[in-house]
Design a protein around this motif. Sequence first.
Motif, PDB file in Angstrom:
ATOM      1  N   TRP A  57      57.437  42.196  41.295  1.00  0.00           N
ATOM      2  CA  TRP A  57      56.280  42.889  41.894  1.00  0.00           C
ATOM      3  C   TRP A  57      55.041  42.746  41.033  1.00  0.00           C
ATOM      4  O   TRP A  57      53.934  42.626  41.546  1.00  0.00           O
ATOM      5  N   LYS A  58      55.217  42.793  39.713  1.00  0.00           N
ATOM      6  CA  LYS A  58      54.062  42.629  38.815  1.00  0.00           C
ATOM      7  C   LYS A  58      53.403  41.275  39.029  1.00  0.00           C
ATOM      8  O   LYS A  58      52.179  41.184  39.143  1.00  0.00           O
ATOM      9  N   ASN A  59      54.210  40.230  39.071  1.00  0.00           N
ATOM     10  CA  ASN A  59      53.645  38.897  39.268  1.00  0.00           C
ATOM     11  C   ASN A  59      53.004  38.764  40.646  1.00  0.00           C
ATOM     12  O   ASN A  59      51.988  38.088  40.801  1.00  0.00           O
ATOM     13  N   PHE A  60      53.590  39.389  41.657  1.00  0.00           N
ATOM     14  CA  PHE A  60      53.028  39.346  42.999  1.00  0.00           C
ATOM     15  C   PHE A  60      51.650  40.011  43.037  1.00  0.00           C
ATOM     16  O   PHE A  60      50.701  39.479  43.617  1.00  0.00           O
ATOM     17  N   VAL A  61      51.530  41.161  42.394  1.00  0.00           N
ATOM     18  CA  VAL A  61      50.242  41.871  42.354  1.00  0.00           C
ATOM     19  C   VAL A  61      49.220  41.058  41.563  1.00  0.00           C
ATOM     20  O   VAL A  61      48.069  40.900  41.990  1.00  0.00           O
ATOM     21  N   ILE A  62      49.621  40.526  40.429  1.00  0.00           N
ATOM     22  CA  ILE A  62      48.710  39.718  39.616  1.00  0.00           C
ATOM     23  C   ILE A  62      48.239  38.494  40.396  1.00  0.00           C
ATOM     24  O   ILE A  62      47.057  38.145  40.375  1.00  0.00           O
ATOM     25  N   ALA A  63      49.153  37.836  41.101  1.00  0.00           N
ATOM     26  CA  ALA A  63      48.800  36.640  41.873  1.00  0.00           C
ATOM     27  C   ALA A  63      47.799  36.975  42.970  1.00  0.00           C
ATOM     28  O   ALA A  63      46.821  36.250  43.178  1.00  0.00           O
ATOM     29  N   ASN A  64      48.009  38.075  43.686  1.00  0.00           N
ATOM     30  CA  ASN A  64      47.102  38.434  44.770  1.00  0.00           C
ATOM     31  C   ASN A  64      45.737  38.877  44.265  1.00  0.00           C
ATOM     32  O   ASN A  64      44.711  38.517  44.854  1.00  0.00           O
ATOM     33  N   VAL A  65      45.707  39.643  43.194  1.00  0.00           N
ATOM     34  CA  VAL A  65      44.419  40.082  42.642  1.00  0.00           C
ATOM     35  C   VAL A  65      43.637  38.882  42.118  1.00  0.00           C
ATOM     36  O   VAL A  65      42.445  38.739  42.385  1.00  0.00           O
ATOM     37  N   SER A  66      44.322  38.008  41.381  1.00  0.00           N
ATOM     38  CA  SER A  66      43.618  36.844  40.843  1.00  0.00           C
ATOM     39  C   SER A  66      43.178  35.895  41.959  1.00  0.00           C
ATOM     40  O   SER A  66      42.111  35.285  41.866  1.00  0.00           O
ATOM     41  N   ALA A  67      43.958  35.785  43.018  1.00  0.00           N
ATOM     42  CA  ALA A  67      43.566  34.941  44.152  1.00  0.00           C
ATOM     43  C   ALA A  67      42.335  35.507  44.848  1.00  0.00           C
ATOM     44  O   ALA A  67      41.418  34.764  45.221  1.00  0.00           O
ATOM     45  N   PHE A  68      42.293  36.812  45.014  1.00  0.00           N
ATOM     46  CA  PHE A  68      41.128  37.431  45.645  1.00  0.00           C
ATOM     47  C   PHE A  68      39.880  37.262  44.787  1.00  0.00           C
ATOM     48  O   PHE A  68      38.811  36.912  45.295  1.00  0.00           O
ATOM     49  N   VAL A  69      40.021  37.476  43.484  1.00  0.00           N
ATOM     50  CA  VAL A  69      38.888  37.303  42.575  1.00  0.00           C
ATOM     51  C   VAL A  69      38.426  35.845  42.574  1.00  0.00           C
ATOM     52  O   VAL A  69      37.217  35.567  42.606  1.00  0.00           O
ATOM     53  N   GLY A  70      39.371  34.921  42.561  1.00  0.00           N
ATOM     54  CA  GLY A  70      39.019  33.509  42.611  1.00  0.00           C
ATOM     55  C   GLY A  70      38.316  33.136  43.903  1.00  0.00           C
ATOM     56  O   GLY A  70      37.339  32.383  43.902  1.00  0.00           O
ATOM     57  N   TYR A  71      38.787  33.667  45.025  1.00  0.00           N
ATOM     58  CA  TYR A  71      38.156  33.385  46.313  1.00  0.00           C
ATOM     59  C   TYR A  71      36.722  33.919  46.344  1.00  0.00           C
ATOM     60  O   TYR A  71      35.798  33.220  46.769  1.00  0.00           O
ATOM     61  N   VAL A  72      36.533  35.144  45.884  1.00  0.00           N
ATOM     62  CA  VAL A  72      35.192  35.736  45.866  1.00  0.00           C
ATOM     63  C   VAL A  72      34.270  34.934  44.947  1.00  0.00           C
ATOM     64  O   VAL A  72      33.110  34.679  45.280  1.00  0.00           O
ATOM     65  N   GLY A  73      34.801  34.498  43.807  1.00  0.00           N
ATOM     66  CA  GLY A  73      33.996  33.697  42.889  1.00  0.00           C
ATOM     67  C   GLY A  73      33.573  32.364  43.487  1.00  0.00           C
ATOM     68  O   GLY A  73      32.415  31.958  43.373  1.00  0.00           O
ATOM     69  N   PHE A  74      34.502  31.691  44.144  1.00  0.00           N
ATOM     70  CA  PHE A  74      34.154  30.414  44.773  1.00  0.00           C
ATOM     71  C   PHE A  74      33.192  30.589  45.938  1.00  0.00           C
ATOM     72  O   PHE A  74      32.305  29.759  46.140  1.00  0.00           O
ATOM     73  N   GLU A  75      33.336  31.653  46.690  1.00  0.00           N
ATOM     74  CA  GLU A  75      32.393  31.914  47.780  1.00  0.00           C
ATOM     75  C   GLU A  75      30.991  32.189  47.230  1.00  0.00           C
ATOM     76  O   GLU A  75      29.988  31.757  47.807  1.00  0.00           O
ATOM     77  N   TRP A  76      30.926  32.907  46.115  1.00  0.00           N
ATOM     78  CA  TRP A  76      29.638  33.184  45.488  1.00  0.00           C
ATOM     79  C   TRP A  76      28.987  31.870  45.035  1.00  0.00           C
ATOM     80  O   TRP A  76      27.787  31.663  45.209  1.00  0.00           O
ATOM     81  N   LEU A  77      29.804  30.995  44.414  1.00  0.00           N
ATOM     82  CA  LEU A  77      29.264  29.705  43.980  1.00  0.00           C
ATOM     83  C   LEU A  77      28.836  28.849  45.156  1.00  0.00           C
ATOM     84  O   LEU A  77      27.831  28.137  45.079  1.00  0.00           O
ATOM     85  N   ARG A  78      29.550  28.894  46.264  1.00  0.00           N
ATOM     86  CA  ARG A  78      29.183  28.134  47.456  1.00  0.00           C
ATOM     87  C   ARG A  78      27.854  28.590  48.015  1.00  0.00           C
ATOM     88  O   ARG A  78      27.023  27.780  48.396  1.00  0.00           O
ATOM     89  N   LYS A  79      27.669  29.894  48.089  1.00  0.00           N
ATOM     90  CA  LYS A  79      26.427  30.430  48.673  1.00  0.00           C
ATOM     91  C   LYS A  79      25.244  30.264  47.723  1.00  0.00           C
ATOM     92  O   LYS A  79      24.113  30.217  48.167  1.00  0.00           O
ATOM     93  N   ARG A  80      25.542  30.181  46.438  1.00  0.00           N
ATOM     94  CA  ARG A  80      24.486  30.037  45.455  1.00  0.00           C
ATOM     95  C   ARG A  80      23.884  28.639  45.480  1.00  0.00           C
ATOM     96  O   ARG A  80      22.683  28.476  45.258  1.00  0.00           O
ATOM     97  N   SER A  81      24.683  27.635  45.753  1.00  0.00           N
ATOM     98  CA  SER A  81      24.160  26.261  45.715  1.00  0.00           C
ATOM     99  C   SER A  81      23.753  25.763  47.077  1.00  0.00           C
ATOM    100  O   SER A  81      23.865  26.303  48.076  1.00  0.00           O
TER     101      SER A  81
END
Length: 81
Positions: A57-81
Motif C-alpha cells: 500500500w505504501k508503494n501504491f500511494v507513493i506511485a500515485n502521488v508521484s504520478a499526479f505531481v509529475g502529470y501536473v508538472g508536465f502540464e505546467w511545462l506544456r502550457k508555459r511553452s
Amino acid sequence: MRQISKIVVTRGALVRAAVEIGFIIFLFYSNLLMGEFTAGNQHGKTLVMAARDMVTWKNFVIANVSAFVGYVGFEWLRKRS
C-alpha cells in the motif's frame, strides 16, 4: 458582471492524462522491480517473490502521488511553452 470561466475537459484530455499517469506508475514499479533483483541479489529469487516485496500500500500511494505531481508538472511545462 463578472463571468466565471468554465473548465471544459474533453475525452481526449482525460485519456492523455490517464496514459501519462499510467506511464509514470509503470516507470515507478519497473524501477522497484529492478531494485528488488539487484539489491536482494539472492540466488533463486523469483518474479513472484520480488512482486510480493514491491506491491504494498505504501508503494501504491507513493506511485500515485508521484504520478499526479509529475502529470501536473508536465502540464505546467506544456502550457508555459
